[in-house]
Design an enzyme around this catalytic site. Structure first.
Site, PDB file in Angstrom:
ATOM      1  N   ARG A  76       0.854  -1.097  -0.178  1.00 16.54           N
ATOM      2  CA  ARG A  76      -0.019  -0.049  -0.152  1.00 16.54           C
ATOM      3  C   ARG A  76       0.697   1.230  -0.077  1.00 16.54           C
ATOM      4  O   ARG A  76       1.720   1.455   1.057  1.00 16.54           O
ATOM      5  CB  ARG A  76      -0.839  -0.054   1.259  1.00 16.54           C
ATOM      6  CG  ARG A  76      -1.725   1.238   1.532  1.00 16.54           C
ATOM      7  CD  ARG A  76      -2.629   1.345   2.625  1.00 16.54           C
ATOM      8  NE  ARG A  76      -3.126   2.652   2.637  1.00 16.54           N
ATOM      9  CZ  ARG A  76      -3.386   3.405   3.766  1.00 16.54           C
ATOM     10  NH1 ARG A  76      -3.052   2.684   4.814  1.00 16.54           N
ATOM     11  NH2 ARG A  76      -3.788   4.634   3.798  1.00 16.54           N
ATOM     12  N   HIS A 133      -3.128  10.977   0.988  1.00 17.04           N
ATOM     13  CA  HIS A 133      -2.529  10.695   2.309  1.00 17.04           C
ATOM     14  C   HIS A 133      -1.971  12.162   2.835  1.00 17.04           C
ATOM     15  O   HIS A 133      -0.767  12.229   2.894  1.00 17.04           O
ATOM     16  CB  HIS A 133      -1.471   9.485   2.207  1.00 17.04           C
ATOM     17  CG  HIS A 133      -1.263   8.920   3.779  1.00 17.04           C
ATOM     18  ND1 HIS A 133      -1.533   7.626   3.961  1.00 17.04           N
ATOM     19  CD2 HIS A 133      -0.947   9.667   4.619  1.00 17.04           C
ATOM     20  CE1 HIS A 133      -1.215   7.460   5.230  1.00 17.04           C
ATOM     21  NE2 HIS A 133      -0.745   8.349   5.866  1.00 17.04           N
ATOM     22  N   GLU A 181      -7.687   8.404   6.749  1.00 18.00           N
ATOM     23  CA  GLU A 181      -7.960   8.847   8.236  1.00 18.00           C
ATOM     24  C   GLU A 181      -8.692  10.214   8.111  1.00 18.00           C
ATOM     25  O   GLU A 181      -7.794  11.177   8.894  1.00 18.00           O
ATOM     26  CB  GLU A 181      -6.569   8.776   8.969  1.00 18.00           C
ATOM     27  CG  GLU A 181      -6.256   7.231   9.096  1.00 18.00           C
ATOM     28  CD  GLU A 181      -4.909   7.165  10.148  1.00 18.00           C
ATOM     29  OE1 GLU A 181      -4.328   8.462  10.325  1.00 18.00           O
ATOM     30  OE2 GLU A 181      -4.773   6.241  10.511  1.00 18.00           O
ATOM     31  N   ASN A 220      -7.562   1.530   9.677  1.00 18.22           N
ATOM     32  CA  ASN A 220      -6.037   1.760  10.614  1.00 18.22           C
ATOM     33  C   ASN A 220      -6.431   1.470  12.049  1.00 18.22           C
ATOM     34  O   ASN A 220      -7.052   2.099  12.527  1.00 18.22           O
ATOM     35  CB  ASN A 220      -5.456   2.790   9.993  1.00 18.22           C
ATOM     36  CG  ASN A 220      -5.126   3.259   8.521  1.00 18.22           C
ATOM     37  OD1 ASN A 220      -5.417   2.320   7.820  1.00 18.22           O
ATOM     38  ND2 ASN A 220      -4.995   4.495   8.579  1.00 18.22           N
ATOM     39  N   TYR A 279      -4.223   1.292  15.698  1.00 16.14           N
ATOM     40  CA  TYR A 279      -2.954   1.300  16.278  1.00 16.14           C
ATOM     41  C   TYR A 279      -3.399   0.915  17.864  1.00 16.14           C
ATOM     42  O   TYR A 279      -2.520   0.268  18.591  1.00 16.14           O
ATOM     43  CB  TYR A 279      -2.654   2.680  16.205  1.00 16.14           C
ATOM     44  CG  TYR A 279      -1.775   2.873  14.777  1.00 16.14           C
ATOM     45  CD1 TYR A 279      -0.528   2.296  14.775  1.00 16.14           C
ATOM     46  CD2 TYR A 279      -2.694   3.244  13.766  1.00 16.14           C
ATOM     47  CE1 TYR A 279      -0.001   2.399  13.488  1.00 16.14           C
ATOM     48  CE2 TYR A 279      -1.815   3.508  12.566  1.00 16.14           C
ATOM     49  CZ  TYR A 279      -0.566   3.097  12.547  1.00 16.14           C
ATOM     50  OH  TYR A 279       0.058   3.106  11.189  1.00 16.14           O
ATOM     51  N   GLU A 288      -3.700  -0.617   8.314  1.00 16.34           N
ATOM     52  CA  GLU A 288      -2.503  -0.045   8.987  1.00 16.34           C
ATOM     53  C   GLU A 288      -2.420  -0.739  10.396  1.00 16.34           C
ATOM     54  O   GLU A 288      -3.575  -0.923  10.853  1.00 16.34           O
ATOM     55  CB  GLU A 288      -2.388   1.525   9.320  1.00 16.34           C
ATOM     56  CG  GLU A 288      -2.037   2.296   7.856  1.00 16.34           C
ATOM     57  CD  GLU A 288      -1.670   3.746   8.145  1.00 16.34           C
ATOM     58  OE1 GLU A 288      -1.386   4.050   9.495  1.00 16.34           O
ATOM     59  OE2 GLU A 288      -1.917   4.376   7.294  1.00 16.34           O
TER      60      GLU A 288
HETATM   61  C1  BGC Z   1      -0.953   7.336   9.547  1.00 16.43           C
HETATM   62  C2  BGC Z   1       0.475   7.274   9.121  1.00 16.43           C
HETATM   63  C3  BGC Z   1       1.299   7.474  10.435  1.00 16.43           C
HETATM   64  C4  BGC Z   1       0.967   6.321  11.130  1.00 16.43           C
HETATM   65  C5  BGC Z   1       2.014   6.320  12.678  1.00 16.43           C
HETATM   66  C6  BGC Z   1      -1.135   6.657  10.649  1.00 16.43           C
HETATM   67  O1  BGC Z   1      -2.249   7.376  11.396  1.00 16.43           O
HETATM   68  O2  BGC Z   1      -1.767   6.831   8.371  1.00 16.43           O
HETATM   69  O3  BGC Z   1       0.694   8.235   8.292  1.00 16.43           O
HETATM   70  O4  BGC Z   1       2.795   7.209   9.929  1.00 16.43           O
HETATM   71  O5  BGC Z   1      -0.486   6.457  11.616  1.00 16.43           O
HETATM   72  O6  BGC Z   1       1.816   7.438  13.246  1.00 16.43           O
END
Ligand code: BGC
Length: 498
Positions: free
Chosen positions: A97, A142, A187, A325, A327, A397
């Protein structure tokens, strides 16, 4: 703290027995890694490229970026993209991607001029990937707005819906013969809410900016989707969606259950409900909160701009899968007078009068903003299924940040394994249709306000070397093993560097 490889293997086995899930991924599940244009390309003024918001933002004095870093060279992928293809091929990624830089293709942002060198760059990259059997997954935007469009109000100007549509039409006409998976925009909650709150890219306007941006981003996505449907689908197949930042929100105490649901709707529902729900439009609960907050502040109407009936219809159903995405997870509770004012979506929300805290006992990556909380990804996907039905989810992501040079990145290995275990549970126990997983990121890169201090790469980049040498970390070896066996049962040698 890095975990020893042996401990990692034992932990994995324990988790698998406890849940008695298979450790195998179905044959249609795809593994990939990601990057974005500004974070890797460099070549900021090469071969006719126009300027974008970040090109300008990083030149501000004093610099808003750690160590005065810029993306002017970054990983030099504009010149060294073959090295990235090689890295992706070494791990046998099924897809890569990456994103297109709007101003590299359309220097002014508009279709009056098309930059042939920029067009060729992405065309070569796509061909290079396909030659290795790696599918290109392309993000159209992006976060790098051409400066001319920024100066015309950027994402708060309603005309951007058509301007983005025009740009999307150009890239489809160039690459839709070879690109079969598109993400229109990355995002919305970060590029609208966070950036307008922080003033990242230059414009700080946390009151109205985020919400105007929310509306036009959603319409711009829908426009790009509809353009593909009407003008390109007769000739080309493709699946189109956008990538949402899916932060899982949990109640801090049992009293905060309703607030947590509101938090999810504010953070993610705002960008999902208009596209994925049957009724469309903003989530009703958020419309209500925003109206109440706005009237209490003395505004005559909601700061969250309304959609017309036509707009609601126009957006509904404009996604062929859910791009997620993910995290981390935050806990939510009502704000207290002593709390710092909330910077949504990092520390809290003034509209919800809520504050985020981190799950107790969390471990962290290099940035304290990302407590590691693997079970959050499973809960997030179960919520998406409960809200929007059986839509395919592509994890666009997921990754862990580290700092400094370190090839033996066992924390990242553990992170990937623990999150993938939860993905298997999602598929096998919760019957969620997860179609793929993307590690952020293929290589270290320019991490926005953190510059080069924060690393996410499966491959380490030597930023002190003119050739930006790419070296696989242990996580690259581990990920390659998972992909080769389509399984989390990997040999011990996978936990060491080749
Ligand atoms: C974004 C990336 C960023 C990653 C880590 C995501 O929110 O799409 O561009 O590098 O987080 O912070």
């Amino acid at each position: 703290m890095a975990m020893l490889p042996l401990q990692a293997v034992v932990l994995s086995a324990l988790l698998q027995n406890a849940w008695s899930i298979s450790s195998r991924f179905p044959s249609n599940f795809k593994f990939g890694a990601a990057s974005s244009a500004y974070q890797i390309e460099g070549g900021w003024n090469a071969d006719g490229k126009g300027l974008n918001a970040w090109d300008r933002f990083v030149q501000q004095y004093p610099s808003p970026i750690k160590n005065n870093d810029t993306g002017n060279v970054a990983t030099d992928a504009y010149r060294l993209w073959r090295e990235d293809v090689k890295a992706a091929a070494q791990m046998k990624l099924q897809f890569y991607r990456f994103s297109l830089s709007w101003a590299r293709i359309l220097p002014s942002g508009f279709t009056n001029e098309i930059n042939k060198a920029g067009v060729k760059y992405y065309s070569d990259l796509i061909d290079g990937l396909l030659a290795e059997g790696i599918e290109p997954v392309v993000t159209i935007y992006h976060w790098e707005l051409p400066v001319k469009i920024l100066d015309l109000g950027g994402w708060t100007n309603p005309l951007i819906v058509n301007w983005f549509g025009d740009y999307a039409r150009v890239v489809y006409s160039l690459y839709a013969d070879r690109v079969k998976t598109w993400l229109t925009i990355n995002e919305p909650v970060v590029m609208c809410d966070l950036f307008y709150n922080l003033g990242a890219f230059g414009l700080k306007e946390p009151v109205l900016g985020p919400f105007l941006c929310n509306k036009y981003v959603l319409l711009a996505h829908a426009k790009a989707y509809r353009i593909f449907d009407e003008e390109f689908r007769p000739k080309y197949t493709a699946r189109i969606s956008f990538a949402n930042s899916a932060l899982w929100v949990e109640p801090a105490t049992p009293n905060d259950t309703a607030l947590a649901e509101l938090g999810r709707k504010h953070q993610l529902g705002r960008f999902s409900h208009p596209i994925f729900s049957k009724e469309g439009g903003w989530p009703p609960a958020i419309e209500k909160v925003m109206l109440e907050a706005s009237l209490a502040e003395g505004y005559k109407e909601s700061r969250l701009p309304a959609f017309t009936e036509d707009e609601i219809e126009f957006m509904k159903g404009t996604a062929d899968f859910y791009g997620m995405n993910h995290y981390t997870t935050y806990l939510i509770r009502p704000s207290k007078p002593e709390d710092e004012p909330g910077i949504w979506p990092i520390t809290g929300s003034s509209e919800l009068q809520a504050t985020f805290i981190h799950p107790p006992g969390s471990t962290y990556g290099a940035s304290t903003l990302n407590p590691v909380y693997p079970v959050g990804i499973r809960k997030m996907m179960a919520w998406l299924k409960q809200q929007y039905g059986d839509i395919d989810i592509l994890i666009t992501e997921n990754g862990l940040s580290t700092s400094g040079y370190e090839l033996a990145d066992y924390d990242r290995v553990n992170f990937i394994r623990e999150y993938l275990e939860q993905v298997l549970l999602s598929m096998e126990v919760d019957n969620v249709s997860v179609i793929g997983y993307t590690v952020w990121s293929l290589t270290d890169n320019f991490e926005w306000l953190d510059g080069y201090t924060t690393k996410f790469g499966l491959y380490e980049i030597d930023f002190d070397h003119p050739n930006r040498t790419r070296t696989p970390r242990v996580s690259a070896n581990y990920y390659a093993c998972v992909i080769a066996g389509r399984s989390l049962d990997v040999q011990d040698s996978c936990y060491y560097k080749n």
